[in-house]
Scaffold this motif. Structure first.
Motif, PDB file in Angstrom:
ATOM      1  N   ALA A  82       0.839  -1.196   0.000  1.00 43.85           N
ATOM      2  CA  ALA A  82       0.000   0.000   0.000  1.00 43.85           C
ATOM      3  C   ALA A  82       0.874   1.245   0.000  1.00 43.85           C
ATOM      4  O   ALA A  82       1.977   1.258   0.545  1.00 43.85           O
ATOM      5  CB  ALA A  82      -0.920  -0.002   1.216  1.00 43.85           C
ATOM      6  N   GLY A  83       0.394   2.314  -0.640  1.00 40.84           N
ATOM      7  CA  GLY A  83       1.155   3.551  -0.670  1.00 40.84           C
ATOM      8  C   GLY A  83       0.528   4.564  -1.598  1.00 40.84           C
ATOM      9  O   GLY A  83      -0.628   4.423  -2.022  1.00 40.84           O
ATOM     10  N   TYR A  84       1.302   5.585  -1.909  1.00 40.79           N
ATOM     11  CA  TYR A  84       0.842   6.663  -2.772  1.00 40.79           C
ATOM     12  C   TYR A  84       1.640   6.663  -4.076  1.00 40.79           C
ATOM     13  O   TYR A  84       2.869   6.463  -4.068  1.00 40.79           O
ATOM     14  CB  TYR A  84       1.034   8.010  -2.091  1.00 40.79           C
ATOM     15  N   VAL A  85       0.958   6.895  -5.160  1.00 39.29           N
ATOM     16  CA  VAL A  85       1.600   7.224  -6.435  1.00 39.29           C
ATOM     17  C   VAL A  85       1.403   8.719  -6.637  1.00 39.29           C
ATOM     18  O   VAL A  85       0.290   9.229  -6.487  1.00 39.29           O
ATOM     19  CB  VAL A  85       0.984   6.431  -7.607  1.00 39.29           C
ATOM     20  N   TYR A  86       2.491   9.418  -6.948  1.00 37.07           N
ATOM     21  CA  TYR A  86       2.401  10.876  -7.091  1.00 37.07           C
ATOM     22  C   TYR A  86       2.675  11.289  -8.538  1.00 37.07           C
ATOM     23  O   TYR A  86       3.435  10.641  -9.258  1.00 37.07           O
ATOM     24  CB  TYR A  86       3.362  11.584  -6.131  1.00 37.07           C
ATOM     25  N   VAL A  87       2.023  12.369  -8.944  1.00 37.15           N
ATOM     26  CA  VAL A  87       2.236  12.979 -10.266  1.00 37.15           C
ATOM     27  C   VAL A  87       2.684  14.409 -10.008  1.00 37.15           C
ATOM     28  O   VAL A  87       1.901  15.230  -9.522  1.00 37.15           O
ATOM     29  CB  VAL A  87       0.947  12.965 -11.113  1.00 37.15           C
ATOM     30  N   ILE A  88       3.941  14.710 -10.322  1.00 32.84           N
ATOM     31  CA  ILE A  88       4.514  16.021 -10.022  1.00 32.84           C
ATOM     32  C   ILE A  88       5.292  16.539 -11.231  1.00 32.84           C
ATOM     33  O   ILE A  88       5.628  15.774 -12.141  1.00 32.84           O
ATOM     34  CB  ILE A  88       5.431  15.970  -8.782  1.00 32.84           C
ATOM     35  N   SER A  89       5.566  17.835 -11.236  1.00 32.05           N
ATOM     36  CA  SER A  89       6.353  18.437 -12.309  1.00 32.05           C
ATOM     37  C   SER A  89       7.167  19.588 -11.746  1.00 32.05           C
ATOM     38  O   SER A  89       6.881  20.094 -10.652  1.00 32.05           O
ATOM     39  CB  SER A  89       5.448  18.931 -13.450  1.00 32.05           C
ATOM     40  N   ASN A  90       8.174  20.004 -12.519  1.00 35.91           N
ATOM     41  CA  ASN A  90       9.038  21.107 -12.110  1.00 35.91           C
ATOM     42  C   ASN A  90       9.503  21.823 -13.374  1.00 35.91           C
ATOM     43  O   ASN A  90      10.547  21.500 -13.946  1.00 35.91           O
ATOM     44  CB  ASN A  90      10.231  20.592 -11.299  1.00 35.91           C
TER      45      ASN A  90
END
Length: 415
Positions: free
Chosen positions: A306-314
């Motif tokens: 179990a956990g988090y999938v993240y969608v990020i940008s820079n």
């Protein structure tokens, strides 16, 4: 008498015309000489210009010849200068698109069997000089000589492929294939005298064997990378377990405190003011948030995947249209994003979505495979940056066929 006089007149007139023409000729000749003297510098410059034009044409021809020679030598040099920092001019195209080892192994086994069969039937290298040749007066000696020629040529080509197999990498395989083909042609050119030539079918099979061996090795490396990545996830899960349990305990304490506060406010609700009632509703909402936080913390503690999938940008660091898609098992995924923002980048990452799931590695792999062709680093599949807009990732998440919880953020998804 009249005739004589007529002739005398004609002669006199002719002499007059002659003298008159001579005078004009001399005048024109003098004028021509003056013109030549006047235009002599122009004539000299024209001659210089013609000389320069001829020299320029010669230099152009020499330049084209030398340029052609340079290109040929550069092409030859590139086939042998295949170290790190150089790369093929074209992208390698796989023979087998399957991701199953058994498929490639089966084709490789077939290629090796056909090669062995060609050598056994003596069709890999053919000597067509005839059977009437004698060496030292004996046909048997000639047969031995030509058999040695055949073996020598087969050995030369095999050694070239062995050397290529020792050097092959993603950035040079096309040049190595061309190098083996050139060696094949050189071997056949040298066999003209004895009429001994390697067959094109043998070259085709050797090239196929070389490519399949490379693809099999690459797939094995990728599988090992995946296994290492999964082992890394498990190790990270073990390291995170203590923090997750602590986070669950903290969430439980905060929830108990808030429940007590809400219970106290509920007991006084009838005599409360409107402002206190509004505060009570706010505390109820906060209590629900804390309960959800506690539930997820407990879920993380109970489930290793179990956990988090993240969608990020820079955008400041990596430009527009580049997203990082990763996963974390931390109770608060913002901790991981802040950690990435401290890793030698000028600006913090913009968060587009956090996705909680009971199988985070599978969801992350699903997204990575969906955007595999848009991966920034096509060589290292462990890198998590993709040429994709955040909105496209969100759209793909919304079509995921398993239960997930997406938290959106007010950041421009099309940036």
């Amino acid at each position: 008498m009249y005739i004589i006089m007529l002739l005398a007149c004609l002669l006199s007139y002719s002499i007059y015309l002659l003298l008159s023409s001579r005078s004009k000729f001399l005048a024109l000749k003098e004028k021509s000489a003056q013109i030549q003297i006047m235009y002599q510098p122009v004539t000299i410059e024209e001659q210089k210009l013609n000389d320069l034009n001829n020299k320029y044409s010669s230099l152009q021809s020499s330049y084209q010849d030398n340029l052609t020679l340079l290109r040929k030598r550069e092409e030859l040099f590139s086939k042998y200068h295949i170290s790190i920092g150089t790369s093929d001019s074209t992208v390698y195209s796989k023979l087998v698109n399957s991701r199953e080892l058994k498929d490639i192994e089966s084709k490789l086994h077939q290629s090796k069997a056909r090669l062995k069969e060609m050598v056994g039937k003596k069709t890999a290298c053919i000597c067509s000089i005839g059977s009437d040749v004698r060496v030292n007066g004996k046909k048997s000696e000639a047969t031995k000589l030509f058999n040695r020629e055949v073996k020598l040529r087969l050995r030369c080509l095999d050694n070239e492929f062995k050397a290529a197999s020792a050097l092959v990498a993603w950035n040079n395989i096309n040049r190595l294939i061309q190098r083996t083909t050139d060696t094949f042609n050189e071997i056949n050119v040298s066999g003209t005298t004895v009429k001994t030539y390697l067959s094109n079918e043998y070259l085709k099979l050797k090239t196929e064997e070389f490519r399949l061996s490379y693809e099999l090795n690459q797939l094995n490396l990728e599988i090992k990378d995946i296994e290492r990545e999964e082992a890394k996830i498990l190790r990270e899960a073990e390291r995170e377990e203590g923090r997750i349990i602590a986070a669950a305990e903290k969430a439980e304490k905060e929830r108990i405190i808030m429940e007590k506060l809400v219970a106290e406010e509920l007991a006084k609700l009838e005599s409360s003011t409107e402002e206190q009632k509004a505060l009570y509703k706010l505390h109820q909402q906060e209590l629900e948030i804390l309960r959800e936080k506690e539930r997820r913390a407990i879920s993380l503690a109970q489930l290793t995947r179990a956990g988090y999938v993240y969608v990020i940008s820079n955008e400041m660091s990596f430009g527009k249209g580049v997203c990082k898609i990763g996963m974390t098992r931390r109770a608060d995924p913002n901790d991981r994003v802040k950690e990435l923002g401290d890793a030698s980048v000028p600006e913090l990452f913009d968060v587009h979505a956090f996705v909680f799931t009971e199988d985070a590695p599978t969801l992350e792999k699903y997204l990575h495979n969906s955007f595999a062709e848009q991966r920034v680093n096509l060589v290292n599949n462990r890198k998590e940056f993709f040429y994709v807009m955040p909105a496209d990732v969100i759209e793909k998440l919304e079509r995921y066929d398993k239960s997930i919880n997406i938290n959106y953020f007010d950041v421009n998804l099309n940036k």
